[in-house]
Design an enzyme around this catalytic site. Structure first.
Site, PDB file in Angstrom:
ATOM      1  N   TRP A 154       0.603  -1.249   0.190  1.00 15.19           N
ATOM      2  CA  TRP A 154       0.006   0.068  -0.052  1.00 15.19           C
ATOM      3  C   TRP A 154       0.746   1.299  -0.254  1.00 15.19           C
ATOM      4  O   TRP A 154       0.393   2.341  -0.360  1.00 15.19           O
ATOM      5  CB  TRP A 154      -0.907   0.009   1.256  1.00 15.19           C
ATOM      6  N   ASN A 155       1.869   1.130   0.309  1.00 10.41           N
ATOM      7  CA  ASN A 155       2.923   2.204   0.337  1.00 10.41           C
ATOM      8  C   ASN A 155       3.388   3.128  -0.743  1.00 10.41           C
ATOM      9  O   ASN A 155       3.455   4.402  -0.924  1.00 10.41           O
ATOM     10  CB  ASN A 155       4.132   2.393   1.409  1.00 10.41           C
ATOM     11  N   PRO A 213      -2.997  -6.026  -5.899  1.00 10.88           N
ATOM     12  CA  PRO A 213      -2.527  -4.693  -5.170  1.00 10.88           C
ATOM     13  C   PRO A 213      -2.893  -4.849  -3.673  1.00 10.88           C
ATOM     14  O   PRO A 213      -3.947  -5.582  -3.512  1.00 10.88           O
ATOM     15  CB  PRO A 213      -3.200  -3.522  -5.715  1.00 10.88           C
ATOM     16  N   GLY A 261       6.919  -6.309   0.624  1.00 15.38           N
ATOM     17  CA  GLY A 261       6.017  -6.234   1.927  1.00 15.38           C
ATOM     18  C   GLY A 261       6.980  -6.591   3.032  1.00 15.38           C
ATOM     19  O   GLY A 261       8.064  -6.633   2.888  1.00 15.38           O
ATOM     20  N   SER A 262       6.252  -7.155   4.081  1.00 13.36           N
ATOM     21  CA  SER A 262       7.106  -7.632   5.117  1.00 13.36           C
ATOM     22  C   SER A 262       8.036  -8.734   5.216  1.00 13.36           C
ATOM     23  O   SER A 262       7.752  -9.482   4.189  1.00 13.36           O
ATOM     24  CB  SER A 262       6.107  -7.755   6.397  1.00 13.36           C
ATOM     25  N   GLU A 313      11.094  -8.096  -1.914  1.00 13.25           N
ATOM     26  CA  GLU A 313      11.561  -7.111  -1.537  1.00 13.25           C
ATOM     27  C   GLU A 313      10.847  -6.742  -0.332  1.00 13.25           C
ATOM     28  O   GLU A 313       9.624  -6.385  -0.184  1.00 13.25           O
ATOM     29  CB  GLU A 313      11.370  -6.045  -2.669  1.00 13.25           C
ATOM     30  N   LEU A 314      11.892  -6.792   0.682  1.00  9.80           N
ATOM     31  CA  LEU A 314      11.177  -7.217   2.153  1.00  9.80           C
ATOM     32  C   LEU A 314      11.534  -5.775   3.129  1.00  9.80           C
ATOM     33  O   LEU A 314      11.902  -4.886   2.686  1.00  9.80           O
ATOM     34  CB  LEU A 314      11.496  -8.438   2.870  1.00  9.80           C
ATOM     35  N   GLU A 332      11.191  -1.734  12.110  1.00  8.50           N
ATOM     36  CA  GLU A 332      10.958  -0.588  11.292  1.00  8.50           C
ATOM     37  C   GLU A 332       9.705   0.406  11.889  1.00  8.50           C
ATOM     38  O   GLU A 332       8.952  -0.063  12.191  1.00  8.50           O
ATOM     39  CB  GLU A 332      10.513  -1.242   9.946  1.00  8.50           C
TER      40      GLU A 332
HETATM   41  C1  SIN Z   1      11.251   2.851  -3.170  1.00  3.71           C
HETATM   42  O1  SIN Z   1      10.971   2.389  -4.207  1.00  3.71           O
HETATM   43  O2  SIN Z   1      11.586   3.467  -3.206  1.00  3.71           O
HETATM   44  C2  SIN Z   1      10.607   2.123  -1.698  1.00  3.71           C
HETATM   45  C3  SIN Z   1       9.916   0.970  -2.063  1.00  3.71           C
HETATM   46  C4  SIN Z   1       9.210   0.529  -0.785  1.00  3.71           C
HETATM   47  O3  SIN Z   1       9.182   1.036   0.440  1.00  3.71           O
HETATM   48  O4  SIN Z   1       8.869  -0.619  -0.696  1.00  3.71           O
END
Ligand code: SIN
Length: 486
Positions: A157-158, A182, A234-235, A256-257, A387
């Site tokens: 979601w970010n 998503p 995500g986490s 990508e965690l 985090e």
């Molecule tokens: C980014 O692409 O700069 C951040 C990606 C993320 O926070 O997962």
């Protein structure tokens, strides 16, 4: 109600097999605006059967899609990129409504998202292979690159747009159809991207977007034998679960965690640069990125001056709804996120940290958090190992380079790290000793389409962006040609 120049970009249906539809069960989920709590709309709550259908549509599309030339695929991606940029204002409005980030950041994210589409349209044309000299004079060995097959993407979601295009553009460019799930908190940006992909003319089933709760969709995506590749952002906890679930069918995965980025300011740093880029790294998206500076490590000699300057910059932040002029810090995504930040700050205060600066928070909504700086942070506090994911700058103090490196690496994560120095010798020493997939000297900006993005240790597997990003969607086939006549 989101005011758009093109209202058709807002859709409450999912996209599979070239059709817009609801979940077969008819079930829906509400989506709210984190700034106001208002319900923006509802989305199909897809289950395992819906997921199976979307995967089947992608599977059916695969032979024709892989048979297209890279140039043909690039042309569609270029068209999609142009449409995304033409509709940037509407896309940013949708994003701000569902995610909360300030409109300027949403527009920045749309440009960032589009940059991956363009980059991979170009990279797709450069996929080649090589010829290796064989052990006999009459043998040649070709190393060929082929699309890995049906791919799935589970996105957070970010970054409701960029995390989608960073996965799906290389997949599409490589010749892989994709099913995207998503976040259920921010589905409308994804669906709007789907509308534009449809307008760009991608063939039926090449792009599919389904919405709903993570479990039934993730379970089917990981179990389904037609799926050859899963990419997740995500986490670490969920990434490890997906990894376990993918093991039975031995899928390719990219993860990508979580991160726990150290940002080290040495005595010899240019403080103007260090303060400005600490602000950019720490407070982007209200601190809700996996590459946000989580631990700000400052050397004794400049500690007080750095803290004073950083404090002034934090006090000037403007908390507000993302669509209000001048807002620099929007709401956090939900109450759970707010509670986590509150608990981490409480824990740090209980262990001796001090709130040195706190910006104003004029907002009444429950998801707004006043940005603040904590000084006197130490390794035993929860925020040293977790985090923060919120607008809290935690400042730690250190004496020498070895101590800084030891502190920086004392985490199971290894996504990004930042450091500030004017000393070239130290620059190389530190860059080589930091355990991270991405290291940045004298800048807080590391997110760009041409640079590989990804982590080491428990921060993930694989890379997105750069030349590496498309490799994640390519299989290597070795073709031996023997008995050639001279
Ligand atoms: C980014 O692409 O700069 C951040 C990606 C993320 O926070 O997962």
């Amino acid at each position: 109600m989101i005011t758009l120049s093109d209202p058709s970009l807002f859709t409450e249906q999912v996209f599979m097999g070239g059709a817009w539809c609801g979940a077969r069960s008819g079930r829906t989920l509400d989506v709210d605006n984190p700034a106001t709590g208002e319900i923006i709309g509802s989305i199909p709550n897809c289950d395992g059967d819906d997921t199976k259908a979307a995967i089947a549509a992608a599977e059916a599309a695969f032979p024709a899609w892989r048979a297209r030339t890279a140039g043909e695929r690039a042309m569609l991606l270029e068209r999609w990129n142009a449409l995304v940029l033409e509709n940037i204002t509407d896309l940013a409005r949708i994003m701000t409504a569902e995610q909360g980030k300030p409109l300027a950041e949403s527009e920045g994210e749309i440009r960032y998202a589009a940059s991956f589409i363009k980059w991979f349209a170009e990279e797709g044309r450069r996929v080649g292979g090589r010829m290796v000299a064989g052990p006999e004079a009459n043998r040649r060995i070709l190393v060929m690159k082929e699309p890995v097959g049906v791919s799935v993407a589970i996105t957070p979601w970010n970054f409701p747009a960029a995390m989608i295009t960073r996965k799906c553009a290389p997949a599409l460019a490589a010749g892989c159809p994709i099913v995207i799930k998503p976040s259920e908190y921010t589905p409308y940006t994804a669906l709007a991207l789907g509308k534009l992909a449809e307008r760009a003319g991608f063939p039926t089933g090449v792009i599919n977007i389904i919405t709903g709760k993570p479990h039934p969709i993730g379970d089917e995506m990981t179990a389904n034998t037609a799926v050859r590749k899963l990419s997740f952002t995500g986490s670490t906890k969920v990434g490890a679960l997906l990894m376990r679930q993918c093991a039975d069918t031995v899928k390719r995965i990219s993860l990508e965690l979580g991160g726990n980025a150290p940002l080290i300011v040495f005595d010899d740093a240019d403080l103007d640069v260090a303060v400005a880029s600490t602000m950019a790294s720490k407070f982007r998206n209200a601190g809700q990125t996996c590459v946000c500076a989580n631990r700000i490590l400052v050397q004794d000699g400049i500690h007080d001056e750095f803290v004073e300057r950083l404090g002034k910059a934090i006090a000037a932040l403007k908390v507000g709804p993302g669509d209000a002029l001048g807002t620099t810090i929007g709401p956090l995504i939900n109450a759970e996120a707010v509670e986590k930040v509150r608990a981490l700050v409480e824990d740090a205060l209980g262990l001796g940290a001090r709130i040195s600066v706190k910006a104003d928070n004029p907002m009444k909504g429950p998801n707004f958090v006043a940005p603040l700086m904590l000084t006197g942070a130490t390794a035993g506090m929860r925020l040293a190992s977790e985090e923060i994911f919120g607008p809290v700058a935690a400042v730690f103090r250190f004496g020498n380079e070895d101590e800084a490196i030891a502190l920086a690496n004392a985490t199971p994560y290894g996504l990004s790290s930042y450091f500030y120095t004017e000393d070239l010798h130290r620059a190389f020493r530190v860059a080589e000793r930091l355990e991270a997939g991405m290291v940045a000297l004298n800048t807080g900006a590391i997110s760009m389409e041409m640079a590989p993005f990804g982590g080491v240790k428990q921060s993930g597997l694989g890379r997105e962006g750069g030349e590496e990003g498309i490799e994640e969607y390519l299989e290597t086939k070795t073709f031996h040609i023997a008995g050639l006549k001279s």
